[in-house]
Design a protein around this motif. Structure first.
Motif, PDB file in Angstrom:
ATOM      1  N   LEU A  30       0.824  -1.201   0.000  1.00  0.00           N
ATOM      2  CA  LEU A  30       0.000   0.000   0.000  1.00  0.00           C
ATOM      3  C   LEU A  30       0.861   1.255   0.000  1.00  0.00           C
ATOM      4  CD1 LEU A  30      -2.684   1.518   0.215  1.00  0.00           C
ATOM      5  CD2 LEU A  30      -2.560   1.210   2.709  1.00  0.00           C
ATOM      6  N   TYR A  31       1.868   1.290   0.851  1.00  0.00           N
ATOM      7  CA  TYR A  31       2.727   2.469   0.932  1.00  0.00           C
ATOM      8  C   TYR A  31       3.560   2.637  -0.333  1.00  0.00           C
ATOM      9  CZ  TYR A  31       1.441   1.962   5.853  1.00  0.00           C
ATOM     10  OH  TYR A  31       0.735   1.826   7.016  1.00  0.00           O
ATOM     11  N   ARG A  32       4.016   1.512  -0.898  1.00  0.00           N
ATOM     12  CA  ARG A  32       4.776   1.585  -2.144  1.00  0.00           C
ATOM     13  C   ARG A  32       3.913   2.136  -3.271  1.00  0.00           C
ATOM     14  NH1 ARG A  32       6.912  -3.729  -1.178  1.00  0.00           N
ATOM     15  NH2 ARG A  32       5.606  -4.463  -2.902  1.00  0.00           N
ATOM     16  N   GLU A  33       2.675   1.665  -3.326  1.00  0.00           N
ATOM     17  CA  GLU A  33       1.767   2.135  -4.368  1.00  0.00           C
ATOM     18  C   GLU A  33       1.491   3.627  -4.231  1.00  0.00           C
ATOM     19  OE1 GLU A  33      -0.855   2.610  -7.449  1.00  0.00           O
ATOM     20  OE2 GLU A  33       0.531   0.949  -7.048  1.00  0.00           O
ATOM     21  N   LEU A  34       1.256   4.078  -3.002  1.00  0.00           N
ATOM     22  CA  LEU A  34       0.998   5.501  -2.781  1.00  0.00           C
ATOM     23  C   LEU A  34       2.222   6.343  -3.108  1.00  0.00           C
ATOM     24  CD1 LEU A  34      -1.075   5.432   0.535  1.00  0.00           C
ATOM     25  CD2 LEU A  34      -1.893   5.994  -1.754  1.00  0.00           C
ATOM     26  N   MET A  35       3.415   5.846  -2.769  1.00  0.00           N
ATOM     27  CA  MET A  35       4.630   6.591  -3.070  1.00  0.00           C
ATOM     28  C   MET A  35       4.861   6.685  -4.579  1.00  0.00           C
ATOM     29  SD  MET A  35       7.186   8.365  -2.228  1.00  0.00           S
ATOM     30  CE  MET A  35       7.195   8.187  -0.444  1.00  0.00           C
ATOM     31  N   LEU A  36       4.693   5.556  -5.276  1.00  0.00           N
ATOM     32  CA  LEU A  36       4.857   5.564  -6.728  1.00  0.00           C
ATOM     33  C   LEU A  36       3.822   6.470  -7.399  1.00  0.00           C
ATOM     34  CD1 LEU A  36       5.610   1.781  -7.406  1.00  0.00           C
ATOM     35  CD2 LEU A  36       7.216   3.701  -7.513  1.00  0.00           C
ATOM     36  N   ARG A  37       2.605   6.414  -6.901  1.00  0.00           N
ATOM     37  CA  ARG A  37       1.563   7.284  -7.454  1.00  0.00           C
ATOM     38  C   ARG A  37       1.885   8.746  -7.204  1.00  0.00           C
ATOM     39  NH1 ARG A  37      -4.261   6.566  -4.986  1.00  0.00           N
ATOM     40  NH2 ARG A  37      -4.114   4.526  -6.037  1.00  0.00           N
ATOM     41  N   SER A  38       2.388   9.059  -6.018  1.00  0.00           N
ATOM     42  CA  SER A  38       2.749  10.436  -5.690  1.00  0.00           C
ATOM     43  C   SER A  38       3.864  10.941  -6.599  1.00  0.00           C
ATOM     44  CB  SER A  38       3.179  10.539  -4.227  1.00  0.00           C
ATOM     45  OG  SER A  38       2.143  10.118  -3.358  1.00  0.00           O
ATOM     46  N   LEU A  39       4.877  10.098  -6.802  1.00  0.00           N
ATOM     47  CA  LEU A  39       5.982  10.482  -7.681  1.00  0.00           C
ATOM     48  C   LEU A  39       5.502  10.642  -9.116  1.00  0.00           C
ATOM     49  CD1 LEU A  39       8.824   8.182  -6.293  1.00  0.00           C
ATOM     50  CD2 LEU A  39       8.582  10.647  -5.977  1.00  0.00           C
ATOM     51  N   ARG A  40       4.653   9.735  -9.550  1.00  0.00           N
ATOM     52  CA  ARG A  40       4.142   9.813 -10.924  1.00  0.00           C
ATOM     53  C   ARG A  40       3.332  11.089 -11.136  1.00  0.00           C
ATOM     54  NH1 ARG A  40       1.909   5.346 -10.865  1.00  0.00           N
ATOM     55  NH2 ARG A  40      -0.255   5.915 -10.431  1.00  0.00           N
ATOM     56  N   ILE A  41       2.429  11.370 -10.214  1.00  0.00           N
ATOM     57  CA  ILE A  41       1.613  12.579 -10.338  1.00  0.00           C
ATOM     58  C   ILE A  41       2.481  13.826 -10.269  1.00  0.00           C
ATOM     59  CG2 ILE A  41      -0.134  13.987  -9.161  1.00  0.00           C
ATOM     60  CD1 ILE A  41      -1.568  11.417  -8.399  1.00  0.00           C
ATOM     61  N   SER A  42       3.428  13.842  -9.337  1.00  0.00           N
ATOM     62  CA  SER A  42       4.288  15.009  -9.178  1.00  0.00           C
ATOM     63  C   SER A  42       5.142  15.251 -10.414  1.00  0.00           C
ATOM     64  CB  SER A  42       5.170  14.837  -7.944  1.00  0.00           C
ATOM     65  OG  SER A  42       5.954  15.984  -7.733  1.00  0.00           O
ATOM     66  N   LEU A  43       5.685  14.180 -11.000  1.00  0.00           N
ATOM     67  CA  LEU A  43       6.498  14.330 -12.209  1.00  0.00           C
ATOM     68  C   LEU A  43       5.652  14.820 -13.379  1.00  0.00           C
ATOM     69  CD1 LEU A  43       8.759  11.160 -11.952  1.00  0.00           C
ATOM     70  CD2 LEU A  43       9.474  13.544 -11.709  1.00  0.00           C
ATOM     71  N   ILE A  44       4.438  14.287 -13.510  1.00  0.00           N
ATOM     72  CA  ILE A  44       3.557  14.747 -14.586  1.00  0.00           C
ATOM     73  C   ILE A  44       3.204  16.217 -14.393  1.00  0.00           C
ATOM     74  CG2 ILE A  44       1.266  14.485 -15.608  1.00  0.00           C
ATOM     75  CD1 ILE A  44       1.439  11.502 -14.984  1.00  0.00           C
ATOM     76  N   VAL A  45       2.864  16.586 -13.165  1.00  0.00           N
ATOM     77  CA  VAL A  45       2.552  17.988 -12.870  1.00  0.00           C
ATOM     78  C   VAL A  45       3.740  18.888 -13.200  1.00  0.00           C
ATOM     79  CG1 VAL A  45       2.069  19.635 -11.019  1.00  0.00           C
ATOM     80  CG2 VAL A  45       0.812  17.485 -11.131  1.00  0.00           C
ATOM     81  N   THR A  46       4.935  18.442 -12.831  1.00  0.00           N
ATOM     82  CA  THR A  46       6.136  19.240 -13.076  1.00  0.00           C
ATOM     83  C   THR A  46       6.365  19.428 -14.563  1.00  0.00           C
ATOM     84  OG1 THR A  46       7.132  18.421 -11.032  1.00  0.00           O
ATOM     85  CG2 THR A  46       8.612  19.402 -12.660  1.00  0.00           C
ATOM     86  N   VAL A  47       6.279  18.348 -15.323  1.00  0.00           N
ATOM     87  CA  VAL A  47       6.495  18.438 -16.778  1.00  0.00           C
ATOM     88  C   VAL A  47       5.456  19.337 -17.422  1.00  0.00           C
ATOM     89  CG1 VAL A  47       6.470  17.120 -18.929  1.00  0.00           C
ATOM     90  CG2 VAL A  47       7.656  16.207 -16.936  1.00  0.00           C
ATOM     91  N   VAL A  48       4.190  19.125 -17.086  1.00  0.00           N
ATOM     92  CA  VAL A  48       3.108  19.932 -17.669  1.00  0.00           C
ATOM     93  C   VAL A  48       3.271  21.402 -17.305  1.00  0.00           C
ATOM     94  CG1 VAL A  48       0.626  20.380 -17.612  1.00  0.00           C
ATOM     95  CG2 VAL A  48       1.471  18.026 -17.774  1.00  0.00           C
TER      96      VAL A  48
END
Length: 255
Positions: A30-48
């Motif tokens: 659960l924590y790994r999934e939330l961390m990966l999701r957080s990184l994915r969302i943050s990277l997408i937000v940063t690029v956009v």
């Protein structure tokens, strides 16, 4: 940080040093999934955000010759409103019966309201990108303003067209601003918990929301601290990688 090495036993706090919290933080799916999701969302937000901010900063720096201060003032207008209020406004805009769906239905572009733009990761990306856009525009603008325009004239005299001149001169010299904008957006978006809470739904929750739960309802502050420290080190490592990678790109382009 010391707190993360302790153990919470109901109402008692065991100060014996242990790595159990970090083991759980790094091994629990659960924590790994939330961390990966957080990184994915943050990277997408940063690029956009950076991709949208660069053209605006470039236009203001190179094509606005009068009332440049007015443009900068308009860019900073969102700072005048509460961050929480802006998130609520996006909730109204993206809602099932919100402004966007109502407008698209009124124009006949869709037959039924769009359901994929709220209470998921898409809504989190849109809201965060809007919220942090000014923070990305300003450092890029400052970097573009520092570029010696005679270098562009020299590139033109040597036969470079606008596109070639941009990639060989403008972009490499603007990289410090791009790097600053990237880090400024990346770090806080990973730790944002208000936006995922209000517009993310179950599919848009991030690690910060779990940290909040651990410090609150779960009454397990040491585990929450371990999650927070782990997130900090991961984001710090990614920020360093971005810094060195983009610095080398900038040097290569300048050479």
């Amino acid at each position: 940080m010391t707190f993360s090495f302790w153990t919470q036993n109901y109402l008692d706090l065991d100060t014996t040093i242990t790595l159990a919290n970090y083991r759980e933080a790094w091994t629990d799916p659960l924590y790994r999934e939330l961390m990966l999701r957080s990184l994915r969302i943050s990277l997408i937000v940063t690029v956009v955000t950076v991709l949208l901010a660069f053209p605006i900063a470039y236009h203001v720096s190179f094509h606005v010759h009068q009332r440049k201060a007015l443009w900068l003032f308009l860019i900073t207008v969102p700072f005048w409103t509460s961050y929480l209020l802006r998130v609520f406004l996006w909730k109204v805009i993206l809602g099932y019966n919100g402004v966007l769906n109502s407008a698209l239905l009124g124009l006949g572009l869709i037959d039924e309201p769009l359901s994929f733009i709220l209470y998921n990761a898409n809504a989190v990306v849109i809201t965060l990108a809007h919220a942090w856009a000014p923070f990305a525009i300003l450092p890029i603008f400052v970097a573009l303003e520092r570029i010696d325009r005679s270098l562009l004239e020299a590139a033109k005299d040597l036969g470079d067209g606008p596109v070639r001149s941009f990639f060989r001169v403008t972009l490499p010299l603007a990289m410090p601003g791009v790097v600053a904008a990237t880090i400024i957006v990346l770090i806080p978006t990973v730790g944002d918990y208000i936006t995922p809470r209000l517009v993310g739904g179950t599919e848009g929750l991030m690690i910060s929301n779990m940290i909040q739960v651990q410090f609150g309802k779960a009454n397990n502050a040491p585990l929450g601290a371990a999650l927070a420290v782990s997130s900090m080190f991961i984001v710090g490592g990614i920020s360093l990688l971005i810094f060195f990678a983009t610095r080398n790109i900038g040097r290569g382009g300048a050479d």
